[in-house]
Design a protein around this motif. Structure first.
Motif, PDB file in Angstrom:
ATOM      1  N   CYS A  30      -5.764   3.116   5.662  1.00  0.00           N
ATOM      2  CA  CYS A  30      -5.260   2.845   7.011  1.00  0.00           C
ATOM      3  C   CYS A  30      -6.240   3.288   8.090  1.00  0.00           C
ATOM      4  O   CYS A  30      -5.999   3.099   9.270  1.00  0.00           O
ATOM      5  N   LEU A  31      -7.359   3.900   7.690  1.00  0.00           N
ATOM      6  CA  LEU A  31      -8.337   4.311   8.699  1.00  0.00           C
ATOM      7  C   LEU A  31      -9.514   3.347   8.795  1.00  0.00           C
ATOM      8  O   LEU A  31     -10.329   3.443   9.702  1.00  0.00           O
ATOM      9  N   ALA A  32      -9.596   2.431   7.820  1.00  0.00           N
ATOM     10  CA  ALA A  32     -10.723   1.496   7.818  1.00  0.00           C
ATOM     11  C   ALA A  32     -10.618   0.541   9.007  1.00  0.00           C
ATOM     12  O   ALA A  32      -9.540   0.096   9.359  1.00  0.00           O
ATOM     13  N   THR A  33     -11.759   0.259   9.619  1.00  0.00           N
ATOM     14  CA  THR A  33     -11.745  -0.644  10.779  1.00  0.00           C
ATOM     15  C   THR A  33     -12.754  -1.765  10.558  1.00  0.00           C
ATOM     16  O   THR A  33     -13.475  -1.786   9.559  1.00  0.00           O
ATOM     17  N   ALA A  34     -12.806  -2.673  11.501  1.00  0.00           N
ATOM     18  CA  ALA A  34     -13.755  -3.786  11.507  1.00  0.00           C
ATOM     19  C   ALA A  34     -13.737  -4.549  10.188  1.00  0.00           C
ATOM     20  O   ALA A  34     -12.676  -4.949   9.727  1.00  0.00           O
ATOM     21  N   ARG A  35     -14.901  -4.681   9.561  1.00  0.00           N
ATOM     22  CA  ARG A  35     -14.976  -5.524   8.362  1.00  0.00           C
ATOM     23  C   ARG A  35     -14.193  -4.955   7.180  1.00  0.00           C
ATOM     24  O   ARG A  35     -13.843  -5.664   6.250  1.00  0.00           O
ATOM     25  N   GLN A  36     -14.002  -3.613   7.250  1.00  0.00           N
ATOM     26  CA  GLN A  36     -13.296  -3.004   6.120  1.00  0.00           C
ATOM     27  C   GLN A  36     -11.787  -2.938   6.338  1.00  0.00           C
ATOM     28  O   GLN A  36     -11.045  -2.492   5.463  1.00  0.00           O
ATOM     29  N   ALA A  37     -11.324  -3.375   7.482  1.00  0.00           N
ATOM     30  CA  ALA A  37      -9.901  -3.258   7.796  1.00  0.00           C
ATOM     31  C   ALA A  37      -9.045  -3.947   6.743  1.00  0.00           C
ATOM     32  O   ALA A  37      -9.361  -5.050   6.306  1.00  0.00           O
ATOM     33  N   GLY A  38      -7.980  -3.252   6.341  1.00  0.00           N
ATOM     34  CA  GLY A  38      -7.041  -3.841   5.396  1.00  0.00           C
ATOM     35  C   GLY A  38      -7.480  -3.758   3.952  1.00  0.00           C
ATOM     36  O   GLY A  38      -6.854  -4.319   3.068  1.00  0.00           O
ATOM     37  N   ARG A  39      -8.549  -2.993   3.687  1.00  0.00           N
ATOM     38  CA  ARG A  39      -8.959  -2.872   2.284  1.00  0.00           C
ATOM     39  C   ARG A  39      -8.008  -1.934   1.538  1.00  0.00           C
ATOM     40  O   ARG A  39      -7.360  -1.082   2.160  1.00  0.00           O
ATOM     41  N   GLY A  40      -7.944  -2.095   0.245  1.00  0.00           N
ATOM     42  CA  GLY A  40      -7.034  -1.248  -0.507  1.00  0.00           C
ATOM     43  C   GLY A  40      -7.105  -1.491  -1.994  1.00  0.00           C
ATOM     44  O   GLY A  40      -8.046  -2.122  -2.497  1.00  0.00           O
ATOM     45  N   VAL A  41      -6.125  -0.952  -2.700  1.00  0.00           N
ATOM     46  CA  VAL A  41      -6.079  -1.077  -4.151  1.00  0.00           C
ATOM     47  C   VAL A  41      -4.696  -1.590  -4.546  1.00  0.00           C
ATOM     48  O   VAL A  41      -3.681  -1.029  -4.136  1.00  0.00           O
ATOM     49  N   PHE A  42      -4.688  -2.665  -5.318  1.00  0.00           N
ATOM     50  CA  PHE A  42      -3.448  -3.294  -5.759  1.00  0.00           C
ATOM     51  C   PHE A  42      -3.184  -2.877  -7.203  1.00  0.00           C
ATOM     52  O   PHE A  42      -4.065  -2.985  -8.056  1.00  0.00           O
ATOM     53  N   ILE A  43      -1.992  -2.352  -7.450  1.00  0.00           N
ATOM     54  CA  ILE A  43      -1.711  -1.804  -8.778  1.00  0.00           C
ATOM     55  C   ILE A  43      -0.467  -2.459  -9.360  1.00  0.00           C
ATOM     56  O   ILE A  43       0.588  -2.483  -8.707  1.00  0.00           O
TER      57      ILE A  43
END
Lengths: 436, 246
Positions: free
Chosen positions: A220-233
């Motif tokens: 939730c801290l990623a911004t710009a190009r990395q915004a919304g990155r995460g891990v799907f389990i």
């Protein structure tokens, strides 16, 4: 006994506990407290985050000691237990017999009574709905009548009102739940990284229906190009292996630090580390159910790391049609605020309707984040509430310490039916806040 | 698999011990006064894995009823591997000072009824030439204190009785355990203001009791730090002790 707090320790309103030790004594205990203090509220193991488990009189009926198993039927996977029994205690007797909770929230320290009162859901909501969908019947003690047995057919109005009813319709003293069969106690899980929210929605649409469990973590801290990155389990119960109750040693946070150990520095470090821990290719592993469902339970009292001021969880669910846009907006708002959470959790909720009137999930996507308590939260939450309101979503009373009365009444139109069936001697701080 | 007789089975500490044994698949014979509590406890233990649970309703101070209880226990289990005597009550010291009947009733409940049971059951275990006899006394028995010396006197009687019984039973292979709990959060202590750091839970105490029986200990303080506290309290000289009020 120590005064009790809610799990988020905010608002910090210590509750005086009045213990009920035998289910036959529930009525007497209720009447005793009411005689001296006017009103009360049933209290389980204190796993609700905000003020829904706090009595407006600050005098709660402590049901944790009602933890006896009443009957088990391993043929059909049914357990009747007293309301203070925790989900972990149910698992410890059911797993060796090849049964698992049909629905489990992210902690095994919640009680059966609490699971009913908040109609909790878990990582398999898309398939199995909420806890209430697997509830067969329960005993409800109101202050002015003998114990009622409630099910879909018997006292059906109380049955519906009590599921998700926030403990206001009476004291649940026992319940019978339907378990689901498992072949082994392990969980076969696969973690896949995603670079942005659109990828999450694709992954979720493609995989959710093929797996029992599905959940995602977002940075939730990623911004710009990395915004919304995460891990799907995703995960499933393993087909082969032992039926073992997990008994990992539990670690304790020994004391409450004067200030929150969760701050922007530690959050950023954690979120970056968590992202990099997962490789960019899907990784499959078999692990214990404990670490899959209850990673935080390993640390008893983990809520203490937020310091004396405590923390708030923001959990909302957004209807399917607008979920992607709204969640994108929520995440952008949070990232811009620089405040955030160790684990922001995304989860797709399914279509199955709960029998409960005040159940939280609706078909769509739920987002949950923990924030250390500080004044700056108030304006942020107001912004987030605006987005949720516009999207037609709603907040989760079990986690809430802030939502406005008008938002609550709009999002949960059935609240008036609960109010009509509420036992007049039961009143929580939450209910008082959102209904008046 | 062990066959275990518990007197005072609906007490918090006994119940916590019984859950550990049920979990191990042991067979239990429960004795308590209140039928409803007894039945609810028995159901719980069956569900938790006890091999068999029999309950028997009896008031422990009714000495004449003891023999029948033993007979029923032997009918149900054939032999007894562990006896746990856990019943008791915490009287109001002030009432005991004002009313002899109250004082004697408390002595009966906490002292003589336990001694009567130990006498009867010791003879059974002596005949078996095996088994453990465990009785819950109290740290309060270590020294009479103005705040609860009637309770303390009854518990001291149990401890002294156990101390003498132990060497007699040792020679026939029977183990005698004297359990001295400190402050435990149970219905018995409900309503008292207790120093938080010293209060233990029934579950913790139960673990220590089950281990104490397995390891054939003579006396255990539960938790262990009470051994040190009581050592200090016992060594306070009379000239000072009589001026204290605790």
């Amino acid at each position: 006994m120590d005064p009790l707090l809610s799990w988020g320790r905010y608002p910090r309103v210590p509750q005086i506990a009045h213990a009920c030790r035998w289910r036959g004594q529930a009525l007497d205990s209720l009447q005793d407290i009411v005689h001296f203090h006017g009103s009360t509220l049933p209290f389980g193991n204190g796993r609700s985050y905000g003020d829904s488990c706090l009595a407006s009189s600050n005098q709660v009926l402590d049901l944790r000691l009602l933890d006896r198993i009443i009957h088990v039927d391993w043929q059909h996977g049914r357990v009747v237990a007293e309301a203070g029994t925790t989900l972990g205690e149910i698992l410890s007797i059911s797993i060796p017999n090849g049964w698992f909770l049909s629905v489990t929230p992210g902690t095994q320290f919640a009680t059966i009574g609490g699971a009913i009162a908040n109609d909790v859901h878990g990582k398999n909501h898309h398939l199995r709905g909420t806890f209430g969908n697997h509830l067969l019947r329960f005993g409800l003690q109101r202050h002015d009548q003998p114990m009622l047995c409630c099910s879909r057919t018997e006292n059906a109005d109380y049955f519906a009102a009590t599921i998700g009813g926030l403990g206001l319709t009476g004291v649940v003293t026992w319940a019978e739940i339907q378990l689901m069969p498992i072949q082994a106690s392990g969980i076969d899980s696969t973690a896949t990284r995603f670079g942005n929210l659109a990828e999450f929605f694709t992954l979720s649409a493609e995989h959710d229906h093929k797996h029992e469990y599905s959940v995602a973590w977002v940075d939730c801290l990623a911004t710009a190009r990395q915004a919304g990155r995460g891990v799907f389990i995703v995960g499933d119960h393993t087909k082969y292996g032992p039926l073992e109750v997990d008994r990992r040693t539990k670690l304790r946070v020994p004391a409450t630090p004067p200030f929150s150990l969760v701050n922007n520095w530690s959050l950023r470090a954690f979120n970056v580390a968590y992202w990099h821990k997962h490789s960019d290719r899907p990784r499959n592993q078999i692990g214990s159910y404990d670490s899959f469902f209850y990673p935080l339970d390993r640390f008893v009292n983990w809520n203490r790391v937020y310091g004396r001021k405590g923390f708030q969880q923001y959990q909302c669910v957004i209807p399917s049609g607008v979920a992607e846009v709204a969640i994108q907006e929520l995440l952008a708002r949070i990232a811009a605020s620089g405040q955030g959470s160790f684990l922001a959790v995304l989860k797709r909720c399914g279509n199955s309707a709960s029998p409960g009137l005040l159940s939280f999930p609706l078909p769509g996507v739920s987002l949950a984040l923990d924030f250390p308590q500080k004044h700056a939260l108030h304006p942020l939450f107001e912004r987030l509430d605006d987005i949720v309101r516009e999207a037609g979503g709603r907040l989760y009373p079990a986690k809430d310490a802030h939502m406005s009365g008008s938002d609550f009444r709009r999002a949960y139109p059935a609240w008036e039916r609960i109010e009509a069936l509420r036992d007049p001697i039961l009143m929580s701080r939450f209910w008082k806040r959102v209904t008046t | 698999m062990k066959r275990i007789l518990i007197v005072g089975a609906s007490s918090a500490i006994a119940m916590a011990c019984a859950r550990i044994w049920a979990n191990q698949g042991d067979e239990l014979f429960l004795v308590a006064r209140d039928v409803e509590k007894l039945d609810q406890t028995a159901e719980d233990l069956r569900a938790r894995g006890a091999k068999a649970v029999t309950s028997h309703c009896m008031d422990a101070t009714d000495i004449a009823a003891h023999a029948l209880m033993l007979e029923k226990a032997l009918t149900a289990m054939r032999q007894i591997d562990i006896v746990l005597i856990a019943h008791g009550s915490l009287p109001c010291q002030k009432d005991c000072e004002q009313n002899v009947e109250v004082a004697l009733r408390e002595i009966a409940n906490n002292g003589t009824s336990v001694i009567a049971l130990l006498t009867l059951l010791a003879n059974q275990l002596e005949e078996q030439r095996c088994g453990s006899l465990a009785a819950i006394s109290s740290v309060a028995g270590d020294r009479g204190r103005p705040s609860n010396y009637v309770y303390g006197a009854a518990k001291a009687a149990v401890s002294t009785f156990c101390e003498g019984l132990r060497p007699r039973m040792y020679k026939v292979g029977v183990h005698v355990l004297d359990i001295k709990p400190g402050l435990v959060a149970t219905p018995m202590t409900q309503g008292l203001t207790l120093p938080k750091a010293l209060v233990s839970t029934p579950e913790k105490v139960a673990k220590l009791i089950v281990r104490g029986i397995e390891n054939k200990r003579a006396t255990i303080y539960t938790p262990g730090f009470w051994g040190i506290i009581m050592l200090i309290i016992r060594s306070i000289p009379q000239t000072l002790f009589k001026r204290l009020n605790f």
